[in-house]
Design an enzyme around this catalytic site. Sequence first.
Site, PDB file in Angstrom:
ATOM      1  N   GLU A   1      46.438  26.351  38.163  1.00 56.94           N
ATOM      2  CA  GLU A   1      45.358  26.514  37.616  1.00 56.94           C
ATOM      3  C   GLU A   1      44.484  27.316  38.744  1.00 56.94           C
ATOM      4  O   GLU A   1      44.493  27.207  39.957  1.00 56.94           O
ATOM      5  CB  GLU A   1      44.538  25.411  37.508  1.00 56.94           C
ATOM      6  CG  GLU A   1      43.220  25.201  37.021  1.00 56.94           C
ATOM      7  CD  GLU A   1      42.786  23.938  36.335  1.00 56.94           C
ATOM      8  OE1 GLU A   1      41.777  23.937  35.651  1.00 56.94           O
ATOM      9  OE2 GLU A   1      43.584  23.019  36.655  1.00 56.94           O
TER      10      GLU A   1
ATOM     11  N   ASP B   1      39.982  43.257  43.213  1.00 58.75           N
ATOM     12  CA  ASP B   1      40.308  41.994  43.672  1.00 58.75           C
ATOM     13  C   ASP B   1      41.740  41.959  43.948  1.00 58.75           C
ATOM     14  O   ASP B   1      42.459  40.760  43.693  1.00 58.75           O
ATOM     15  CB  ASP B   1      40.047  40.890  42.415  1.00 58.75           C
ATOM     16  CG  ASP B   1      40.050  39.388  43.093  1.00 58.75           C
ATOM     17  OD1 ASP B   1      39.588  39.379  44.346  1.00 58.75           O
ATOM     18  OD2 ASP B   1      40.049  38.677  42.374  1.00 58.75           O
TER      19      ASP B   1
END
Length: 492
Positions: free
Chosen positions: A99, A222
Site C-alpha cells: 500500500e 518523482d
Amino acid sequence: MTWMDAFMSCFTGEDEKESEKMRKKKKKTAADGKRRPSSAEGKDGFKKRQSRLTDSGSPTFASDLSMSLGSMGSEICVFTTGELRSITNNFSSSYLLGEGGFGPVYKGFIDEKLRPGVLKAQTVAVKLLDLEGLQGHREWLAEVIYLGQLRHPHVVKLIGYCCEEEQRLLVYEFMARGSLENHLFKRFSISLPWASRLKIALGAAKGLAFLHGQKKPIIYRDFKASNILLDSDFKAKLSDFGLAKDGPEGEDTHVSTRVMGTHGYAAPEYVMTGHLTAKSDVYSFGVVLLELLTGLRAMDKKRPHRQQNLVEWAKPYLNDGRKVNRIMDPQLDGQYSIKGAQKAAALAGQCLAHNPKNRPPMSAVVETLEPLLELKDVPVTHFVYTVTQTNGKSEEKDAKPATKENGHTPHSRTGHHGHHEHREKSEEQDAKHGAKENGHSPHSRNGHHEHHGHRSRSPISEMKSKPLSNHSDGGHNKHSHSPKRRDRERKQ
C-alpha cells in the site's frame, strides 16, 4: 502545442504557476490556452470534452476519456469493477501486494477468456486509488495519459484502467521482485550483488533517458527507489507517473510548478524556486545511485546527525577514488569492482552537482554506466578457518573477523554509520600506511571477514587461533579429585 499538452493543462489547476512567456504564447495560440481543434472535430465538441475531463464527477467522464485515448492511438483496455474484483478474488487481503500513498495494490490473474484475442493470460498488479482528495484524481489521470502512450522496456506497462462512478483503478504488468526500495533497505532481505545493482542503475537511467528524449521532454519528477520496480531478472522499470510533467519548450528554460516529490530526492533548485527541468531528474538519479552504492536511505533521522542526509555526508568521498571504499555498502562484503565503484561514485557526484548546468544529460549517464558492467576486477572470496586442538583432535571453526590497522573491527549495519565518524582518523592511517591498492574497507555488515587480496597486510596473518585450554583434563577430571571423593574411595 500537442493534444496531450492541452489535455493535461485542463486539470493542472491553481497549483501550476505558469511562466510569463507561456502566458504570452498561449494568448497568441488561443484565449483559453488550448490547442485549436482540427477541422474533423467540432470546436465546441473538443472544448466540451476537455472541460468534462476536469470534472471526475461528470456522467460522461469515462466515455470522454476512452474516446480521447482512442484518438491518441492508445491500446490500453477499459475494465469494469466486476472484472477487477474477479481477477483479485474480490480484492482479497491474501492478494495484497502493498500500500502506497495513493492506495492499496493487489495481485491479479487475467484469464485468456476475459478478453479473447486482446489479452493473454497473465499476472497483473491492480492499484486502487484513494480519491478522498482531488489530487488523487489528477495523479490517476496523469498516469492513464502518460502510460497510455509510452512504451519502453524500462517503463512499466499499463494494461488498462477502470473508471466507474467513484472507482479509479489502474492495471499494470506484474513486477515479480517488487521495488528497489525493498531489496536495498528491508532488514531481512538478501543483499543485492554488485552486478545486479549496476544493471538496475543502467535500466533506470535508460528509462529516464527515454522520457527526456521525447519530442517534448517528459520530466518524471518523482524518481526514487520505491518507484523503480524489478521483474524476475532484476530488469528495472519506472512506475508511478502521477507527478510526471511535460518539460519546457521553445525558448523556455524551465517549467514553474508547485514543489512536489519526496524529500531527499528533489533537486535543490527545484525545492528553492519551483523551477523544474530534466536536470531535476538527473539529480534524483544521483541520489538513487548513491543509495545503490552505500545501501543507505537518502534521508534517515535514525542515523547520527551528520549522516542523516546521505548526499551531504557522502559527497566529499565521491571524487576521491581512495576514499570511495569508506562509503560502500558493507553488505557487499568487498565483492564489487573497484574501478566500477570509483567510476559510479564519480558519476553520482556529477549528477548531484549543485548547478544544474554541470549535471550530465541522462543519455551521457547511460553511456558512462554501460561499460561498468563489463569490468572483471571483482575479487574472489576466500574462506578462512582457524584450527584449534582439543583432546588431540583438530576442530575447524570460522575465523574471527580481521582487525583493521587502526583498531576497528568488522561491524554490522547498525555499526556502519559509526565507523564513518572516524574518517579523519582513517585518513591519518592512510597517510602512514599508504593508499590501499584495492580500496576495500575491512568491514562487513554481518561481522564475517572479507577477502583483502590486495591489502599490504594480509588479514589472515592478523587472525590468531584461539589459545588451547590450560586444563587439558577438562572440568570433569578436576572435580574427580575433591576431598569428599577421596574419603569415599578410602572407605571402599
